[in-house]
Design an enzyme around this catalytic site. Structure first.
Site, short mmCIF file in Angstrom:
data_model
loop_
_atom_site.label_atom_id
_atom_site.label_comp_id
_atom_site.label_asym_id
_atom_site.label_seq_id
_atom_site.Cartn_x
_atom_site.Cartn_y
_atom_site.Cartn_z
N SER A 94 -8.70 -0.98 -4.78
CA SER A 94 -8.87 -0.51 -3.41
C SER A 94 -10.36 -0.26 -3.16
O SER A 94 -11.14 -1.20 -3.20
CB SER A 94 -8.03 0.74 -3.17
OG SER A 94 -7.72 0.85 -1.79
N LYS B 100 0.86 -1.19 0.00
CA LYS B 100 0.00 0.00 0.00
C LYS B 100 0.89 1.24 0.00
O LYS B 100 1.20 1.83 1.03
CB LYS B 100 -0.91 0.00 1.23
CG LYS B 100 -2.14 0.89 1.05
CD LYS B 100 -3.06 0.32 -0.02
CE LYS B 100 -4.28 1.18 -0.24
NZ LYS B 100 -5.13 0.67 -1.31
#
Length: 599
Positions: free
Chosen positions: A397, A192
């Protein structure tokens, strides 16, 4: 004197009233003009002119006033939905003999969007109609599309860009250090990397790994598709990409079989006439032209059934935000606004005529809170009728969050998806305020966390622990939702999560999507699951009214925003994201910043 002022005032009021009436009449006239031209007739022996230029969006707004206010740029905005409809209409219309593609560049186009257009062009050729492509200069993305043509033509002094993919991320840690601002980071997921620009000056090894993998997979898709059209090997194309091909003479492009002919633009009509089997002395007499926009409007926007059944295609396009925010100068860029989207999805759930919903997702994510609320709304639809997801350029996401609970998921091979992870950021400007500017603050509070959110001081360990725990809970919920939707164990989801981005092709292998395919495939699956053969395909939400479009043109908001897109190109995404970052909420489920390809 009193009479004089009375007459003057009456005259002024009269002028204002007449001006207002004229404005109203003008608007009515323009609306009438726009309405009367909502459909277009196709001339005989037609060639569709497809200019690869301007910006491309998932779904262009209806803009009947384009060009009426000196706003030429608005003429150049194309919607993927319109392009695909136009190509399909052209294939099915007997009056259309071929397509002429004029190379330019699509700004902001994703690999998946280009791939979907290319698939439509390949399908068009099954009708035994021709495609001719011409370019003074071919960008790589334009050539990727034009390589499908029966005849690829380039100017004798033209250039062809074919060099592979490169990706770049901007890092500004050193700038923030100089300003005296630091960003406290809270995240879950090794990959991430959206927050890396705040605390690194170059890519982490994990981020470099994931980008290397998915960019290679996308490039291989392009190589394989172009090699099939041009009857070359992928290895040959790779070698050409390594040869600084852009700066070679045009004769080389023909020699290595990237193009078929060298010709100037005024010679193209003869090439098109020859493709039609005509030997007219004046080649343009052999055919008529129609624009890609008019071709899209040549029939009803979507197929209409007679049963009253509806398959709803809901476009979830843009960043996921808690509340509406405008572009840098007030434009209307696509956004998925939490409360508004939920309301519209609830209406589809409650509409008995809607037999199934196709959720068309093109989003890099955004607010984690809004993503969860939209996921809940999707589940409410699913309890009543089938929900099928069609992924566009991005469905990552938060974009994957709102997709994962569907009955069935389609993705393009080059769709960027996954990125299952959560992060939060909190700016601390203590150094800037206290030491650089010389501004100091003094606080009295009754409880330990009463001044949480004060960026003029360092965060306490208690505050950091609380925010990290919040992010951790968000990640647990995200992976739980994915596990429920994909019918997998949560630990198995976590093994492929960690914020990692996958291509659609790879995502299918690891179970994040069900099938590779486009929007039409998703619609067909939705009809199958709803057990309806006859249904109208209707797009939601409704596009802005003609009056809204007029007001945007008059205000100049659309023009200013579009002009920035033109000048900044793909970098517009960076600036616009920074502008309305506060609309996402503190905790986000978003792609590792923006990926831009040199297409």
């Amino acid at each position: 004197m009193k009479d004089f002022f009375k007459y003057v005032l009456a005259t002024v009021v009269g002028i204002l009233v007449i001006g207002l009436l004229c404005t109203i009449m003008t608007v009515i006239t323009l609306i009438g003009m726009a309405s009367s031209s909502s459909t277009t007739s196709v001339p005989s022996d037609a060639v569709v002119v497809f200019k690869l230029d301007g910006s491309i969006s998932e779904r262009a707004s209806d803009n009947p006033f384009a060009g009426m206010f000196g706003n030429k740029l608005m003429d150049e905005e194309l919607g993927l939905d319109d392009i695909l409809r136009a190509i399909k209409n052209a294939k099915e219309n007997d009056k259309v003999k071929g397509i002429y593609m004029e190379a330019g560049s699509f700004s902001g186009a994703t690999p998946a969007q280009l791939q979907e257009i290319r698939q439509a062009l390949v399908d068009f050729k099954t009708s035994d109609k021709f495609i001719v492509a011409y370019g003074d200069q071919y960008t790589q993305g334009a050539y990727y599309l034009c390589s499908v043509a029966d005849s690829v033509v380039i100017n004798p002094e033209g250039m062809l860009d074919w060099k592979g993919l490169a990706m770049q991320t901007t890092y500004y840690k050193d700038l923030m250090d100089k300003l005296g601002v630091k960003m406290e980071i809270f995240k879950v997921g090794t990959y991430k990397s959206a927050v890396e620009p705040y605390f690194l000056t170059e890519m982490s090894e994990a981020n470099r790994e994931q980008i290397t993998v998915f960019s290679s997979e996308i490039w291989n898709q392009m190589l394989n598709e172009v090699s099939k059209s041009r009857k070359m090997t992928a290895e040959q194309l790779n070698q050409l990409a390594d040869s600084a091909l852009t700066f070679q003479e045009a004769t080389l492009y023909k020699k290595v079989k990237l193009v078929d002919k060298l010709a100037y633009s005024d010679e193209v009509p003869r090439i098109i006439a020859n493709m039609m089997g005509s030997d007219e002395e004046k080649p343009t007499d052999a055919y008529n032209t129609i624009t890609i926009q008019d071709m899209a409007a040549s029939t009803a926007n979507e197929p209409k059934g007679t049963s009253g059944n509806i398959i709803a295609v809901y476009y979830a396009d843009g960043e996921i935000v808690d509340s509406r925010s405008n572009g840098i100068l007030g434009g209307n860029e696509a956004q998925i606004v939490g409360a508004q989207t939920i309301k519209e999805l609830q209406e589809l759930a409650d509409d008995d005529d809607v037999k199934a919903v196709v959720l068309r997702v093109n989003s890099p994510g955004g607010s984690a809170y809004a993503s969860e609320q939209i996921h809940h709304a999707v589940q409410a639809i699913k309890a009543k009728k089938p929900v099928v997801v069609s992924m566009g350029g991005y469905a990552a996401s938060g974009g994957y969050y709102i997709s994962c609970g569907a009955d069935y998921i389609f993705a393009e091979p080059t769709t960027l998806t996954g990125s299952i992870g959560i992060f939060g950021t909190f700016p601390v400007a203590a150094e800037l305020l206290n030491n650089k500017i010389g501004v100091h603050f003094s606080t009295v509070k009754t409880n330990e966390f009463a001044d949480f959110g004060d960026f003029s001081r360092e965060m306490t360990e208690g505050e950091k622990n609380a925010l990290q725990s919040y992010v951790n809970r968000g990640y647990e919920l995200f992976t739980k939702r994915c596990a429920e939707g994909r019918k997998m164990k949560q630990d198995d989801i976590k093994a492929i999560a960690e914020g990692r981005v996958w291509t659609g092709e790879h995502a299918k292998q690891i179970g994040l999507v069900d099938q590779l395919g486009n929007l039409d495939d998703a619609i067909a699956e939705a009809k199958k699951r709803a057990k309806v053969d006859d249904a109208s395909i209707i797009a939601y939400p409704a596009k802005g009214s003609l009056f809204d479009e007029l007001m945007n043109e008059v205000s100049g908001d659309s023009y200013a925003d579009a002009k920035l897109r033109e000048v900044l190109g793909d970098y517009y995404l960076y600036f616009n994201s920074l502008k309305h970052m506060n609309k996402h909420g503190n905790v986000q489920a978003q792609l590792p910043f923006y990926f831009t390809f040199n297409l």
